[in-house]
Motif scaffolding. Sequence first.
Motif: not given
Lengths: 381, 320
Positions: B45, B106, B43, B94-96, A343, B89, B244, B98-100, B241, B102-104, A339, A346-347
């Motif tokens: 996530x 995980x 937001x 200005x990165x996405x 992660x 980030x 949120x 939601x992607x960041x 979640x 999810x990464x955090x 995981x 992705x970062x």
Amino acid sequence: VSENTATSAAIGVPPAPTGRSLRAERLLDVAIRSIVPVLLALVAGGILLLALGRNPLTFYGNIWTGGIANGSWQDSAIRMAPFLLIAAGLTLIFRANIWNLGYNGQFLLGAALVSGYAPSLLTAVPEWLAFTLLFLLAGSVGAAWTLVPAVLKAWYGTNEIITTLMMSFIGIDVASLLIKGPFHDPTTPLPQTAVIPLDKMLPSIPGTRIHIGLLVAFAMILVVHYMLTRTSWGLRLQIMGANPRAARHFGINLPRLIVTSFLASGFLIGLAATADIVGLWGYIRTGWNPAYGDTIIPFVFLARLNALAVVPFVAFFSVLSTGGDLAAQQANLPTDFLYLLVGLILLFMTVIEYLGRRRELGQTYLPPGLRQALQLRKAPS
Amino acid sequence: VILASQVWTQIFWTSAVAGGVLAGVPLMFTALGEAISERAGVLNIGLEGMMLAGAYCGFLGAYYGHTQWLGYLAGIGAGILASLIMVVLCVWLGLDQIVVGIAITLAGEGITSVLYQTRFSTSEPRLGSTPSNPIPGLDRIPILGKAINGQFPLFDQPLIVYLGVAFAVLLTWTFRRTNIGLNLRAAGEKPEALDAAGVSVVATRTYAVLATGALAGLGGAYLAIAGTGGFQPFLTQGQGYMAIVIAMLARGRPISVVVFSLMFGVALSLSTLLQLAGINLAPEVVNILPFAAIILALMLFARRAYLPPALALPYVRGAR
């Protein structure tokens, strides 16, 4: 020509488009942008392994041993089938800029129903019919489970991240109830379904141990790629993803498109459940939640939401996860280490993507704030 | 038949309130954080990952520091560190979001599980019970105030819980009456206007996200220290979640966040409660209830749900 490109790069002007070289350059660019984050994550993971007192070379070597060498590539390929199907489902819905994060619930509900009905269905009807029905069953269940988020989003614009997650939590518990209740194997006190006999499982591709679920997965990847790139539905989907307001002006029926893309995504994730259950496990027990989608998401992004490009990434992850089990076991680490790796990928990916986008625009790699800071520091000297 | 009088005793109601508060407080802290960042247009996530980081470090702090306060401090620190990733980030570059996010999540799940299992898997240490501070006078009220059987109801809580509620009140006032609150809301409603007024959108959002991280870390730390009395991998089980959702349903209003969190806390502690009442219901059914309630609420009040227009959109000056 090379001189020309060098000067134009130096002065920050994109080189003039000259057919093949440009195409090759762009391909190289994409390859670098996709592979560098993975390498960076592996290096960062290695440093962490060192900090934990493990030898990263042994760890990664064991991934090779457990995921590729000595025919274990076949185990990786078996794992790849559900991964690919989930990747197909996520690619499709992410292209529409919709976040279906309820894949775990959709997958497990499909898996519970398939393992519940498979033993009786496989004895009652011819195998090819049974397998077809099982794929359709899990697919429909996965699709049905996206219906509430889809309708809420289509009609009221309710944030789908929340609704899909909530439906996912509900789905996981409903699956558990199904396994304990109607699908419980009466011959065992364990909360699990009846085991499908080995000779009734999905047949293997001749000459290998890999079940034909992998072929289904590849077929679906092709279907999704075709749908996205060669049909008007795919075009509309991408217009909606790029700019919903423009899509509405264009006369696209947004609510219908939202619902259909959700259904298609859920269907593909349901197929993944069938491939995994009748291809590999043969039964399901409560509390089993592999959460494949969580770790597939990064690779869907790395592939830039391109259904074909997803394949090598998913293949890589299949090896990483199959070999990672062995490596983690040998290093006395929990498999959750993966995981962390995912992660990190992705970062790093978002950062590399950002740098690449700036370069494309003819700017420097550095964000304005950092550039200013560096210039300030340089100024005295 | 089950509704026999002996079930609905004082003990039952006391544990209902106590269990609800115990399960609701981590949600309250985290959802208050999310309310701040949502109002400012970010937001988050990654709350789940931030909570886990806070829970693990909070556990470490309380275990080695021998006091809950060091644990809470460590949790806040870990949450801020995790949210720094999001600040750099998402807010600066200005990165996405939601992607960041999810990464955090995980990375947070992975690293806390690995660190805990490599260090504590054999010992699985437990923390002592958290001292609570009854409010003089109010603690005499039956059900709401008087502790029974080691269950601590509404008016007999650790100090940090009172501080959290006070913070919610302060936050309401901040949102409504202060420039900081106005800036925060503008950053989510119309960042261009905030920028035109001469206030940095990036700085405003940075503070908001850091505050979110601190609160999520504190929520996680409370969960580990007071809630379960120890850490386990994947301890939060989707509470990030849930936070949120609570922030969204409460439309970013802090007092509503507190009320919704306690309601969800009761729903989360329902399974033990029903066991106490002698009702045999599969735990899955009970677990579904809070989520089903959310879906139902969203279906009924979907039209009333409100999110800031600039939510999840990075702000780039001059961009259209």
